[in-house]
Design a protein around this motif. Structure first.
Motif, PDB file in Angstrom:
ATOM      1  N   ILE A  11      31.294 -10.328   1.258  1.00  0.00           N
ATOM      2  CA  ILE A  11      30.189 -10.082   2.363  1.00  0.00           C
ATOM      3  C   ILE A  11      31.050  -9.643   3.915  1.00  0.00           C
ATOM      4  CG2 ILE A  11      29.355 -11.887   4.094  1.00  0.00           C
ATOM      5  CD1 ILE A  11      29.184 -13.922   1.611  1.00  0.00           C
ATOM      6  N   LYS A  12      32.320  -9.465   3.743  1.00  0.00           N
ATOM      7  CA  LYS A  12      33.042  -8.779   5.176  1.00  0.00           C
ATOM      8  C   LYS A  12      32.835  -6.847   4.695  1.00  0.00           C
ATOM      9  CE  LYS A  12      37.605  -7.662   6.518  1.00  0.00           C
ATOM     10  NZ  LYS A  12      39.203  -8.154   6.583  1.00  0.00           N
ATOM     11  N   GLU A  13      32.930  -7.161   3.216  1.00  0.00           N
ATOM     12  CA  GLU A  13      32.833  -5.360   3.721  1.00  0.00           C
ATOM     13  C   GLU A  13      31.313  -4.797   3.734  1.00  0.00           C
ATOM     14  OE1 GLU A  13      34.343  -4.957  -0.867  1.00  0.00           O
ATOM     15  OE2 GLU A  13      36.403  -5.110   0.034  1.00  0.00           O
ATOM     16  N   MET A  14      30.571  -5.582   3.323  1.00  0.00           N
ATOM     17  CA  MET A  14      28.837  -5.764   2.950  1.00  0.00           C
ATOM     18  C   MET A  14      29.113  -5.261   4.779  1.00  0.00           C
ATOM     19  SD  MET A  14      26.629  -8.172   0.747  1.00  0.00           S
ATOM     20  CE  MET A  14      25.487  -7.853   1.703  1.00  0.00           C
ATOM     21  N   ILE A  15      29.530  -6.553   6.209  1.00  0.00           N
ATOM     22  CA  ILE A  15      28.826  -6.183   6.992  1.00  0.00           C
ATOM     23  C   ILE A  15      30.186  -5.029   7.551  1.00  0.00           C
ATOM     24  CG2 ILE A  15      29.488  -7.389   9.223  1.00  0.00           C
ATOM     25  CD1 ILE A  15      29.590 -10.072   7.991  1.00  0.00           C
ATOM     26  N   VAL A  16      31.098  -4.965   7.391  1.00  0.00           N
ATOM     27  CA  VAL A  16      31.949  -3.782   7.630  1.00  0.00           C
ATOM     28  C   VAL A  16      31.241  -1.993   7.542  1.00  0.00           C
ATOM     29  CG1 VAL A  16      34.173  -2.108   7.657  1.00  0.00           C
ATOM     30  CG2 VAL A  16      34.298  -4.980   7.433  1.00  0.00           C
ATOM     31  N   SER A  17      31.224  -1.963   6.265  1.00  0.00           N
ATOM     32  CA  SER A  17      30.671  -0.849   6.210  1.00  0.00           C
ATOM     33  C   SER A  17      28.677  -1.139   6.973  1.00  0.00           C
ATOM     34  CB  SER A  17      30.336  -1.027   4.540  1.00  0.00           C
ATOM     35  OG  SER A  17      28.856  -1.576   3.404  1.00  0.00           O
ATOM     36  N   GLY A  18      28.847  -1.551   7.280  1.00  0.00           N
ATOM     37  CA  GLY A  18      26.895  -1.215   7.910  1.00  0.00           C
ATOM     38  C   GLY A  18      26.167  -1.332   6.897  1.00  0.00           C
ATOM     39  N   GLN A  19      26.674  -2.112   5.034  1.00  0.00           N
ATOM     40  CA  GLN A  19      25.258  -2.973   4.612  1.00  0.00           C
ATOM     41  C   GLN A  19      24.180  -3.499   5.290  1.00  0.00           C
ATOM     42  OE1 GLN A  19      26.574  -3.352   0.635  1.00  0.00           O
ATOM     43  NE2 GLN A  19      27.801  -2.445   1.109  1.00  0.00           N
ATOM     44  N   VAL A  20      24.365  -4.942   5.781  1.00  0.00           N
ATOM     45  CA  VAL A  20      23.863  -5.473   7.041  1.00  0.00           C
ATOM     46  C   VAL A  20      24.821  -5.395   8.459  1.00  0.00           C
ATOM     47  CG1 VAL A  20      23.454  -7.153   5.074  1.00  0.00           C
ATOM     48  CG2 VAL A  20      25.478  -7.591   5.739  1.00  0.00           C
ATOM     49  N   ARG A  21      23.894  -5.921   9.154  1.00  0.00           N
ATOM     50  CA  ARG A  21      24.106  -5.404  10.856  1.00  0.00           C
ATOM     51  C   ARG A  21      24.043  -6.446  11.356  1.00  0.00           C
ATOM     52  NH1 ARG A  21      24.927  -0.562  11.795  1.00  0.00           N
ATOM     53  NH2 ARG A  21      24.350   1.612  10.070  1.00  0.00           N
ATOM     54  N   PRO A  22      24.994  -7.027  12.711  1.00  0.00           N
ATOM     55  CA  PRO A  22      24.722  -8.465  13.028  1.00  0.00           C
ATOM     56  C   PRO A  22      23.042  -8.696  13.625  1.00  0.00           C
ATOM     57  CG  PRO A  22      26.326  -7.155  14.872  1.00  0.00           C
ATOM     58  CD  PRO A  22      25.612  -6.337  13.473  1.00  0.00           C
TER      59      PRO A  22
END
Length: 227
Positions: A11-22
């Protein structure tokens, strides 16, 4: 637990990679579990863990969202940990403050706006050495926080704020037991503010170091803890 840790990292990787954003909503639980290759139970544990540290926001009946990821949220957990302090950990907190705050004060000297300097002046003007010690502690916290906020560095500001909350009891103890602590605190704040108003970064940093180190030295002696 290893599977849950893996889900957290994914999930962290999804956020860091920009797949999901704030502010984005995560895919539904079934879809996300299949995407990450983990069971629903492991995924739920991962989401719970990330919710606790304010990375995710679970909205019942709506879905799971990535939070704003602002420093204010992400460092909240540190407030809780720091408040569970012992005498030794308070001294360690002061040691960290002694490294961070003088540098922050020097940085603030060149970045504080006129409005922020006026606010610091008003804080100092409202301080009463003969008033309740709780009021002096509140002034001390607000004065230091306003300076660090003047750096414009949100992470630094929230980090120092978290550490200050953990030393509040020590400040009260100092004020109640050390002779003329209130007058000395206000005088040291005045000297720091004068340096800030002159935009003298080197002097402001040195005065902040002396101020924090003085409290730390007193606390070491009062706690009978060797350096």
């Amino acid at each position: 637990m290893a599977v849950t840790d893996d889900a957290i990292l994914r999930i962290k990787e999804m956020i860091v990679s920009g797949q999901v954003r704030p502010g984005d909503r995560l895919p539904p639980e079934k879809e996300l579990g299949e995407r990450l290759g983990v069971s629903r139970s492991s995924l739920r544990e991962a989401v719970k863990a990330l919710e606790v540290i304010r990375v995710l926001d679970v909205r019942r009946g709506d879905g799971t969202y990535v939070t704003s990821l602002e420093p204010r949220l992400l460092l909240e957990a540190m407030n809780f940990v720091v408040d569970l302090h012992t005498d030794q950990s308070v001294l360690e907190i002061f040691a960290v403050r002694r490294m961070l705050e003088p540098a922050a004060t020097g940085m603030a000297a060149t970045r504080l706006t006129d409005e922020q300097l006026t606010h610091l002046e008003s804080l100092l003007g409202a301080a009463d050495a003969d008033g309740p010690i709780e009021a002096l502690v509140a002034h001390d916290l607000a004065f230091h926080q306003a300076i660090v906020e003047g750096t414009g560095n949100e992470y630094l500001s929230r980090l120092v704020e978290a550490m200050q909350s953990g030393t509040q009891r020590a400040r009260v103890w100092r004020g109640l037991t050390q002779h003329r602590a209130a007058e000395r605190t206000i005088a040291e704040h005045r000297a720091i503010l004068d340096a800030l108003q002159r935009r003298d970064a080197e002097l402001a940093s040195a005065l902040a170091l002396a101020h924090i180190a003085g409290i730390e030295h007193w606390l070491r002696e009062a706690s009978e803890i060797a350096p």
